[in-house]
Design a protein around this motif. Structure first.
Motif, mmCIF file in Angstrom:
data_model
loop_
_atom_site.group_PDB
_atom_site.id
_atom_site.type_symbol
_atom_site.label_atom_id
_atom_site.label_comp_id
_atom_site.label_asym_id
_atom_site.label_seq_id
_atom_site.Cartn_x
_atom_site.Cartn_y
_atom_site.Cartn_z
ATOM 1 N N MET A 1 31.868 33.657 21.392
ATOM 2 C CA MET A 1 31.416 34.631 22.388
ATOM 3 C C MET A 1 31.719 36.043 21.898
ATOM 4 S SD MET A 1 32.353 34.645 26.408
ATOM 5 C CE MET A 1 33.875 35.539 26.236
ATOM 6 N N THR A 2 30.877 36.958 22.253
ATOM 7 C CA THR A 2 31.070 38.343 21.829
ATOM 8 C C THR A 2 32.364 38.899 22.424
ATOM 9 O OG1 THR A 2 28.750 38.447 22.418
ATOM 10 C CG2 THR A 2 29.734 40.441 21.502
ATOM 11 N N HIS A 25 38.882 35.239 17.633
ATOM 12 C CA HIS A 25 38.988 33.865 18.129
ATOM 13 C C HIS A 25 40.325 33.551 18.770
ATOM 14 C CE1 HIS A 25 35.350 33.259 15.629
ATOM 15 N NE2 HIS A 25 35.057 32.473 16.649
ATOM 16 N N GLN A 26 41.289 34.434 18.618
ATOM 17 C CA GLN A 26 42.606 34.173 19.210
ATOM 18 C C GLN A 26 42.781 34.875 20.552
ATOM 19 O OE1 GLN A 26 44.346 31.832 17.784
ATOM 20 N NE2 GLN A 26 42.734 31.877 16.244
ATOM 21 N N LEU A 27 41.762 35.636 20.955
ATOM 22 C CA LEU A 27 41.939 36.428 22.169
ATOM 23 C C LEU A 27 41.746 35.593 23.426
ATOM 24 C CD1 LEU A 27 39.982 39.678 21.211
ATOM 25 C CD2 LEU A 27 42.456 39.399 21.382
ATOM 26 N N ASP A 28 42.641 35.768 24.386
ATOM 27 C CA ASP A 28 42.443 35.238 25.723
ATOM 28 C C ASP A 28 42.047 36.405 26.608
ATOM 29 O OD1 ASP A 28 43.082 32.668 25.112
ATOM 30 O OD2 ASP A 28 45.203 32.877 25.610
ATOM 31 N N MET A 29 41.687 36.077 27.848
ATOM 32 C CA MET A 29 41.385 37.174 28.747
ATOM 33 C C MET A 29 42.246 37.051 29.998
ATOM 34 S SD MET A 29 37.791 38.507 30.144
ATOM 35 C CE MET A 29 37.318 39.048 28.538
ATOM 36 N N LYS A 30 42.729 38.196 30.474
ATOM 37 C CA LYS A 30 43.580 38.164 31.652
ATOM 38 C C LYS A 30 43.038 39.100 32.721
ATOM 39 C CE LYS A 30 47.855 36.844 29.329
ATOM 40 N NZ LYS A 30 48.487 35.822 30.163
ATOM 41 N N TYR A 52 40.291 45.901 28.582
ATOM 42 C CA TYR A 52 38.832 45.846 28.489
ATOM 43 C C TYR A 52 38.231 46.672 29.626
ATOM 44 C CZ TYR A 52 34.224 43.719 29.254
ATOM 45 O OH TYR A 52 32.902 43.506 29.508
ATOM 46 N N LEU A 96 41.029 44.078 33.550
ATOM 47 C CA LEU A 96 40.780 42.954 32.657
ATOM 48 C C LEU A 96 41.329 43.310 31.287
ATOM 49 C CD1 LEU A 96 37.063 41.880 33.246
ATOM 50 C CD2 LEU A 96 39.115 40.529 33.631
ATOM 51 N N TYR A 98 42.069 41.869 27.217
ATOM 52 C CA TYR A 98 42.143 40.844 26.190
ATOM 53 C C TYR A 98 43.616 40.693 25.845
ATOM 54 C CZ TYR A 98 37.119 40.674 25.472
ATOM 55 O OH TYR A 98 35.781 40.486 25.633
#
Lengths: 607, 181
Positions: A1-2, A25-30, A52, A96, A98
């Protein structure tokens, strides 16, 4: 995903393509609701947050706000790398982020030296990293004087005849030779002789080809140190109207550096402008050259020339410009009785884009004042044509309070010192930044030593320092607290308190330097400030100037008007790159620390 | 998997299918991501494309962008279902119009193992309705994905890719759960 944040910006731009893809690829979102806590003080940060959307506030245990973070800002790196978070973080708006886990972040730090250097280096080197990446460091102007730029020295004895000198020049293809002369006690001194000297000596002077060279050589050598920046060499040449300099290393002359070599290498047009100024025959020529100056600044900045280099180059050129105009307008018999001072930022050599003119004159006596007055009005008109807007506060030599005789100035300074009202202090602070740049500069030496000799320094200095601590630097840059739509007045918030605080110290300790960076160096040698604090302030000032210049140039290119660019002090904080915002935050923090130091030093707690 | 779930995690699921029909639509791709408290665990998300050679509905391909050619490198539906079951466990499954995804997934799970997913299912648009009713009982519903995203101020990521939609849905879920608790 972008990933919806720009990973091509610093600090992520330091990563390689594959490291950046790993990161993505290691990023989560909070997600955090308004008011929700994100990190608490003392907690070990589980990773770094990259905003973000939204705004996050950093608070101390006592509720004091330390900083605010907006889009693409990163926190809390220190909380990850050190034992825990010093402060707490909460969402001011719905936010939000990352999120990169601690071990993944550390993995990237371990893999990439530039990336990790960015996070653990001090403000100055971080700024340098960014500048380097912005510019690619290819700029010649940043190069130093070394073997490649030096021409070898050819040394001849002082009693060599001019005929032999000419022969040597021809055979060695050299335009200048070093002349070695034995003086008493077996000591040697060196001078220089050039092709032009020979021509003049023989064709227009009383000499012939049998004259020993010592008769025509110049024994006051102007030199520069091996390892200095090339732009410094250019400055010295411009200042002294020279085409070559002798280069010194460990007390020895080791080579020569030639203007034409420099010129052929310079990719910007700085020297072209300098030559235009020097070769101008009329005021109109100068007006054209003045117009070029503005373009030059944008050009230098675009080529990534360092901020310090830009300021000193522009200062030199501005002063040459004023000197030339002054000399054109004032006949010698007038100008030997008048001294022109530039004050304020121009005096400190920190003005880049033309702001307003702050200047003054000193007359030798009343007679010379009467003589010079009409010519000064003419000179003022020329300055306006050069593009220096008039000073709104009237700090200009066309106004009587800023045009006085030597005796008048002595009296004025005593009045300021004896009666330190806010107005008097403001005028004094403008005055002590003064540099005499044209006319009879000795007139100023006498006056400037008068305030340095004053005994009431610490009392007056604390009065003088007061405005520097009046406002707390704006650490909360973003979020709901602002009512000025995200604009930060960088002069009021950063540059002024720093420059003014340093100025008060310069006054207190009677420094001769006017430039803030020079003053800071001096304050360190005099053990007033620690090297650490001074370095932090220097880095901060350079940073503020750079951010302001970029912003002004950008605003100007959008509005297409060069006239008022230099007056614009407002930085649109949310338009800054996140990395600049982060640097700015550090810079403002240094200023805040300095402010606390000043309050203590001058006992201003109760003001 | 039949055990009731007591943890505080949920998974958000989104499926892209060959055409929009819960009885015949074939699974083309599937994304599922864990949600724990504040966090959408994107880094551990499961995202698979299936190597079906089914005919694609020209209407649908315009939406999800998965052409037949794109699916050659995918995995088999059995493999995909195993990965999915492994990832989800007995966590509640959340989605936007989850009944559609539920039907599709159940069809595949049943074909392979003969049972239907026993998990709790959470419908994000239902959470939204509850939230709306709490705020204003008379409000008209508009339950499109875009409308919810806009009303809840949730960004839309790569719309009509399974992971992009799942991520937005996950954020809707986190936000609505907070508002309703």
């Amino acid at each position: 995903m972008t990933v919806n944040i720009d990973l091509r910006q610093p600090p992520f731009s330091f990563l390689t393509e594959s490291q950046r893809s790993y990161l993505a690829h290691q990023l989560d979102m909070k997600f955090y609701a308004k008011g929700e806590a994100i990190l608490t003080a003392g907690q070990h940060a589980p990773g770094i947050f990259i905003i973000y959307k939204g705004v996050v506030e950093e608070q101390g245990r006592d509720g004091q706000v330390f900083s605010q973070y907006g889009i693409e800002d990163i926190f809390d790196v220190r909380g990850v790398l050190e034992s825990g978070c010093k402060h707490s973080y909460h969402a001011v708006e719905e936010t939000l982020c990352y999120f990169l886990e601690r071990h993944d972040f550390i993995e990237l730090l371990n893999k990439n030296a530039d990336f990790s250097m960015f996070f653990d280096s001090d403000l100055g080197s971080r700024e340098l990293l960014i500048e380097q990446q912005d510019a690619g460091l290819s700029e010649f102007i940043l190069a130093r004087i070394d073997e490649d730029t030096l021409r070898p020295l050819i040394i001849i004895d002082a009693d060599t005849t001019l005929a032999v000198v000419a022969e040597t020049m021809k055979s060695e293809k050299a335009d200048a030779l070093l002349v070695q002369q034995q003086v008493e006690h077996a000591a040697t001194r060196f001078g220089i002789v050039t092709g032009t000297d020979l021509l003049q000596a023989v064709l227009t002077g009383p000499y012939d080809k049998y004259t020993p060279v010592e008769k025509v050589a110049t024994f006051e050598l102007i030199g520069i140190d091996y390892g200095d920046y090339l732009y410094q060499a250019l400055l010295v040449m411009t200042q002294h109207h020279l085409e070559r300099l002798v280069v010194r290393q460990d007390q020895q002359w080791v080579g020569m550096i030639e203007l034409k070599d420099l010129l052929s290498s310079f990719s910007t047009h700085s020297h072209i402008v300098a030559m235009r100024i020097d070769q101008a025959n009329t005021v109109d020529d100068l007006v054209i050259a003045a117009g070029r100056l503005h373009k030059l600044i944008a050009n230098l900045d675009r080529h990534g020339v360092k901020m310090i280099a830009i300021t000193s180059l522009i200062t030199t050129l501005n002063r040459r410009l004023m000197q030339r105009a002054f000399d054109m307008i004032m006949p010698l018999q007038v100008r030997q009785n008048v001294c022109l001072l530039v004050l304020g930022s121009e005096g400190r050599g920190e003005q880049i884009l033309k702001t307003d003119q702050d200047n003054a004159v000193i007359f030798r006596d009343e007679d010379s004042a009467t003589q010079a007055q009409p010519l000064l009005n003419e000179f003022h008109e020329v300055l306006l044509r050069f593009g220096y807007p008039p000073c709104p506060g009237g700090v200009m030599f066309i106004n009587r309070p800023w045009a006085k005789t030597v005796a008048g100035w002595h009296k004025q300074i005593q009045t300021w010192l004896n009666n330190p009202t806010p107005d008097a202090m403001m005028n004094l602070s403008i005055f002590i930044d003064g540099e005499a740049i044209a006319g009879e500069v000795d007139l100023y030496t006498d006056i400037s030593s008068s305030w340095r000799a004053s005994h009431e320094h610490s009392i007056v200095a604390s009065r003088l320092a007061l405005p520097a601590v009046k406002f707390s630097p704006p650490i909360t840059l973003l979020g709901k607290l602002k009512d000025d739509h995200g604009a930060l007045d960088i002069k009021k918030g950063g540059i002024f308190p720093l420059v003014h605080g340093v100025r008060a110290l310069a006054f207190e300790f009677g420094l001769h330097e006017t430039n803030t960076l020079d003053r800071l160096d001096r304050l360190v040698t005099q053990r007033v400030l620690t090297a650490h604090m001074a370095q932090g302030l220097k880095d901060s000032l350079v940073l503020f100037l750079r951010i302001r210049l970029r912003h002004q140039l950008l605003a100007e290119s959008m509005q297409d008007s060069a006239n008022s660019a230099g007056l614009n002090q407002n930085i649109q904080v949310d338009e800054l790159r996140s990395v600049d915002r982060s640097l700015l935050r550090h810079g403002l923090h240094r200023v805040k620390k300095f402010r606390q130091w000043l309050i203590q030093h001058y006992h201003l707690e109760n003001f | 998997m039949e055990e009731p779930y007591w943890g505080d995690e949920a998974v958000v699921v989104d499926c892209e299918t060959s055409h929009f029909d819960r009885n015949t639509g074939e699974l083309l791709s599937l994304a599922t991501v864990k949600v724990v408290n504040h966090t959408v665990q994107l880094s551990s998300a499961l995202e698979v494309t299936l190597n079906t050679d089914t005919h694609t509905d020209p209407q649908a391909v315009r939406i999800h962008g998965l052409r037949r050619e794109d699916r050659f490198h995918g995995i088999s539906s059995d493999e995909a279902i195993d990965k999915f079951l492994n990832f989800v466990g007995n966590r509640p499954i959340c989605g936007f119009f989850i009944n559609y995804d539920r039907s599709i997934l159940n069809r595949y799970v049943h074909a392979r193992y003969g049972f239907h997913l026993p998990n709790e299912f959470i419908e994000v648009s239902q959470l939204y309705i509850r939230y709306l009713r709490k705020k204003n009982p008379n409000l008209q519903d508009n339950l499109t994905f875009e409308h919810l995203a806009e009303e809840l101020n949730i960004p839309i990521f790569d719309r009509h890719t399974a992971l992009g939609d799942a991520t937005s849905t996950a954020l809707m879920y986190i936000k609505l759960s907070k508002k309703l608790s």
